[in-house]
Write an enzyme that holds these catalytic residues in place. Structure first.
Site, PDB file in Angstrom:
ATOM      1  N   SER A  54       0.839  -1.198   0.000  1.00  0.00           N
ATOM      2  CA  SER A  54       0.000   0.000   0.000  1.00  0.00           C
ATOM      3  C   SER A  54       0.878   1.253   0.000  1.00  0.00           C
ATOM      4  O   SER A  54       1.679   1.437  -0.906  1.00  0.00           O
ATOM      5  CB  SER A  54      -0.951  -0.032   1.206  1.00  0.00           C
ATOM      6  OG  SER A  54      -1.844   1.056   1.175  1.00  0.00           O
ATOM      7  N   THR A  55       0.772   2.086   1.026  1.00  0.00           N
ATOM      8  CA  THR A  55       1.447   3.389   1.065  1.00  0.00           C
ATOM      9  C   THR A  55       2.956   3.262   0.831  1.00  0.00           C
ATOM     10  O   THR A  55       3.632   2.497   1.510  1.00  0.00           O
ATOM     11  CB  THR A  55       1.212   4.065   2.427  1.00  0.00           C
ATOM     12  OG1 THR A  55      -0.179   4.018   2.728  1.00  0.00           O
ATOM     13  CG2 THR A  55       1.684   5.507   2.421  1.00  0.00           C
ATOM     14  N   HIS A  63      -2.767  -1.097  -3.228  1.00  0.00           N
ATOM     15  CA  HIS A  63      -3.892  -0.192  -2.998  1.00  0.00           C
ATOM     16  C   HIS A  63      -3.710   1.043  -3.872  1.00  0.00           C
ATOM     17  O   HIS A  63      -2.786   1.823  -3.661  1.00  0.00           O
ATOM     18  CB  HIS A  63      -3.961   0.220  -1.528  1.00  0.00           C
ATOM     19  CG  HIS A  63      -4.192  -0.931  -0.601  1.00  0.00           C
ATOM     20  ND1 HIS A  63      -3.990  -0.844   0.756  1.00  0.00           N
ATOM     21  CD2 HIS A  63      -4.617  -2.200  -0.827  1.00  0.00           C
ATOM     22  CE1 HIS A  63      -4.271  -2.007   1.323  1.00  0.00           C
ATOM     23  NE2 HIS A  63      -4.647  -2.849   0.377  1.00  0.00           N
ATOM     24  N   MET A 112      -0.045   1.156   5.221  1.00  0.00           N
ATOM     25  CA  MET A 112      -0.806   1.375   6.447  1.00  0.00           C
ATOM     26  C   MET A 112      -1.781   0.220   6.660  1.00  0.00           C
ATOM     27  O   MET A 112      -2.208  -0.441   5.718  1.00  0.00           O
ATOM     28  CB  MET A 112      -1.592   2.684   6.362  1.00  0.00           C
ATOM     29  CG  MET A 112      -0.732   3.924   6.418  1.00  0.00           C
ATOM     30  SD  MET A 112      -1.695   5.440   6.668  1.00  0.00           S
ATOM     31  CE  MET A 112      -2.480   5.628   5.081  1.00  0.00           C
ATOM     32  N   ASP A 152      -3.950  -5.058   6.030  1.00  0.00           N
ATOM     33  CA  ASP A 152      -4.416  -5.863   4.903  1.00  0.00           C
ATOM     34  C   ASP A 152      -3.333  -6.862   4.513  1.00  0.00           C
ATOM     35  O   ASP A 152      -2.161  -6.507   4.380  1.00  0.00           O
ATOM     36  CB  ASP A 152      -4.767  -4.959   3.724  1.00  0.00           C
ATOM     37  CG  ASP A 152      -5.408  -5.719   2.573  1.00  0.00           C
ATOM     38  OD1 ASP A 152      -6.069  -6.738   2.830  1.00  0.00           O
ATOM     39  OD2 ASP A 152      -5.251  -5.286   1.416  1.00  0.00           O
TER      40      ASP A 152
END
Length: 350
Positions: free
Chosen positions: A170-171, A197, A290, A293
């Protein structure tokens, strides 16, 4: 108190972002700037903890200002991005230059949308401010085949024990995934599926960028694609991918289910499907991001005999997703980013 500088040529966007951030008692907007040059001057003067940076601006654009910030005094920068193909390409370039993440430029008048964007913005600002800049990866994109690939070990004869690699990220993910995939050799002996993401407009350009710097083939996943060694498939934004093991091949299915998933694409959905489809033949890799997941998917994969790698705290932009599997004792190895490609190959034979 987290000090934020807002840089945007739109007076509406400057006001909207400032209003959202000022609602949190732990954040203060110390200044606003209407172009990159003004923003750069204010970074030098105000020393903000976090900067939000528009991309298209007069006098000095956001990418140029970002380059200067990263050279002079690196700090977390969140890009304000339009959710278009052009916006995606500029944003991915910004992340290569050191930006940690992005926020959507479209602020809908629907109050529920604004509330969600507001919550995401505040969470991202707080998270990246806490991480400071020791984790930011600011390096130019590798040119095709310029990076020396990690070799498949000579001792690794025959078929690997594991032939499916599932990545959840993600991030801060795009430059991390790019570094890993661009380091893999053309004869990489497994297929790769990736849940990053990312909005729908971003995943196609992201896959194309990865393909342009990798020896393996990379594309945005479509239903009917067949997973095979030397190929990587990026889940389309807003949808999930799952695997369907046939007698002699592994098919990729793009699906909207489960609709209630917090993230689309979801690392849990992807890795859980890998566990169900191929069991111990799967290797799960959880990278910067973050939240948590991927944790439940990794748990399912481990129960089937698969293995799991977590990116190290010291090389993550945000140590949320890897931390979750480490704290649940699900990670077989904790790996620095520079060593991840080599570790992935080694674990195919364990």
């Amino acid at each position: 108190m987290i000090k934020v500088l807002v840089v945007d040529d739109s007076a509406f966007m400057r006001k909207a972002i400032s209003t959202m951030l000022d609602k949190d008692p732990g954040i203060t907007v110390v200044g606003t700037a209407k172009n990159g040059q003004e923003g750069l001057d204010m970074v030098r003067e105000l020393d903000p903890d976090v900067v939000t940076m528009d991309i298209e601006m007069p006098r000095m654009d956001g990418l140029t200002a970002l380059r200067h910030i990263m050279m002079e005094s690196p700090r977390p920068v969140l890009m304000v991005s339009s959710l278009t193909t052009e916006g995606a390409e500029s944003t991915l370039k910004a992340m290569e230059l050191g930006a940690v993440d992005f926020i959507p430029k479209q602020l809908s008048k629907v109050s529920l949308d604004i509330i969600k964007i507001e919550q995401d913005l505040i969470e991202k600002v707080k998270t990246v401010a806490a991480r400071k800049m020791r984790h930011v990866i600011a390096r130019p994109a590798p040119v095709r085949k310029a990076v020396r690939p990690v070799a498949v070990p000579a001792r690794a004869t025959g078929r690997p024990v594991r032939d499916v690699v599932a990545i959840g990220v993600s991030t801060g993910g795009p430059p991390v995934v790019q570094k890993i995939l661009s380091s893999l050799p053309e004869n990489f002996p497994a297929g790769i599926v990736i849940a990053q993401h990312m909005p729908a407009a971003f995943t196609g350009p992201f896959a194309q960028r990865l393909d342009s710097v990798s020896r393996i083939k990379v594309k945005e996943a479509e239903t009917g694609d067949v997973l095979k060694p030397g190929y990587a498939f990026v889940a389309p934004g807003g949808r999930h991918i799952v695997l369907d093991q046939k007698v002699s091949r592994i098919d990729i299915v793009v699906t909207d289910e489960p609709k209630e998933a917090l993230y689309k694409p979801s690392a849990n959905v992807l890795i859980g499907s890998v566990a169900q489809a191929v069991g111990r033949r799967g290797l799960g890799v959880i990278l910067t991001g973050m939240g948590n997941d991927g944790c439940e998917g990794i748990r399912a994969l481990k129960e089937k005999g698969g293995r799991a790698l977590a990116q190290s705290d010291s090389t993550c932009v945000v140590y949320g997703m890897p931390k979750a599997i480490v704290e649940d004792n699900l990670a077989d190895e904790i790996v620095d980013l520079d060593d991840m490609a080599e570790s992935i190959i080694a674990n195919l034979y364990k």
